[in-house]
Design an enzyme around this catalytic site. Structure first.
Site, PDB file in Angstrom:
ATOM      1  N   TYR A 288      -1.598   0.022  10.787  1.00 62.13           N
ATOM      2  CA  TYR A 288      -1.666  -0.497   9.419  1.00 62.13           C
ATOM      3  C   TYR A 288      -0.395  -0.157   8.643  1.00 62.13           C
ATOM      4  CZ  TYR A 288      -3.255  -1.107   4.595  1.00 62.13           C
ATOM      5  OH  TYR A 288      -3.366  -1.485   3.274  1.00 62.13           O
TER       6      TYR A 288
ATOM      7  N   SER B 187       0.862  -1.183   0.000  1.00 64.03           N
ATOM      8  CA  SER B 187       0.000   0.000   0.000  1.00 64.03           C
ATOM      9  C   SER B 187       0.893   1.226   0.000  1.00 64.03           C
ATOM     10  CB  SER B 187      -0.878   0.000   1.259  1.00 64.03           C
ATOM     11  OG  SER B 187      -1.472   1.260   1.467  1.00 64.03           O
TER      12      SER B 187
END
Length: 273
Positions: free
Chosen positions: A145, A132
């Protein structure tokens, strides 16, 4: 003989689209998910399917052994399974942080360790890890995250150079927001946190799931990410990283700003909220 791919997290979103993209490119595709019932339509389309929880070491080994036993080869592993634990660092419990790493870091690591002996022996293979933009730049409310994705990026950077002499490639795909169920699950995890009173502006931002997926104008479609994953798998000399979408590319450029400039931007956002 058709090449074989093992793809995790195929119940929806990027994983499901990636399974279809590889299938359309005439690969033998093993699509996996925690619940095999979510894979019925992929099986009907021609995928081989299997139940796979990436946190289960024995299940990981069993699925990899099954692929090799049935096909005699495994050309590409796509580590896609994952989820987002959002929330201020103080409010994310250690147990929640551990679960985040269990799926997003230890899971891919288990799969990589399981497939690499075969790939090294054959002298070829490709590992594509779906990361990501949060793996390159961390923002308020995304500490847990982002930490998991930073870790996945670090593992992949090391692995890329370790396995290159054996003919094996390791590549990162870095999407930004994606039109999928990711934001819904992330918001579900967020709601479970014991919220303190100190971070109301952070929660106000993350309570709006449209910012990070769904109908967001900056979100890309899962099939766009899937095409990039396929490209990373088949390109003879792949790049180390493949950002997906304009927002991802712009966000990655923000890494080159001085830390103070980024902190000022976050401070202004905090005041606006």
């Amino acid at each position: 003989m058709a090449k074989t791919a093992l793809i995790t997290g195929c119940s929806s979103g990027i994983g499901r689209a990636t399974a279809r993209a590889f299938l359309d490119d005439d690969w033998t595709v093993y699509a996996t998910a925690r619940d095999a019932a979510d894979l019925v339509d992929l099986a009907e389309s021609g995928c081989e399917t299997a139940e796979l929880d990436v946190t289960d070491e024995e299940q990981v080994r069993a699925v990899v052994d099954a692929v090799l036993g049935e096909q005699g080869r495994l050309d590409c592993l796509v580590n896609n399974a994952g989820y987002g634990q959002f929330g201020p660092v103080e409010d994310v419990t250690t147990d929640a942080l551990h679960r985040q790493f269990e799926v997003n870091v230890y899971g891919p690591h288990r799969l990589m360790r399981a497939v690499l002996p075969h790939m090294r022996e054959r002298g070829e293979g490709r590992i594509v890890n779906v990361s990501s933009v949060a793996g390159r730049i961390s923002t308020p409310g995304m500490g847990a995250y982002a930490a998991s994705k930073f870790a996945l990026e670090a593992l992949t950077d090391a692995l890329r150079n370790e396995v290159a002499p054996h003919g094996v490639g390791a590549v990162l795909v870095e999407p930004g927001p994606v039109e999928s169920g990711f934001a819904r699950r992330a918001n579900g995890e967020l709601e479970e946190l014991p919220r303190s009173d100190a971070y109301e502006t952070v929660y106000r931002l993350y309570d709006d799931s449209e910012v990070f997926g769904g109908g967001s104008p900056i979100a890309v479609r899962p099939d766009q990410v899937a095409r990039t994953v396929l490209e990373a798998a088949v390109t003879p000399d792949p790049r180390a990283r493949y950002p997906v979408g304009g927002f991802a590319e712009l966000s990655l450029k923000a890494r080159y700003l001085p830390d103070g400039a980024r902190d000022t931007a976050f401070s202004l956002l905090n005041r606006l909220l």
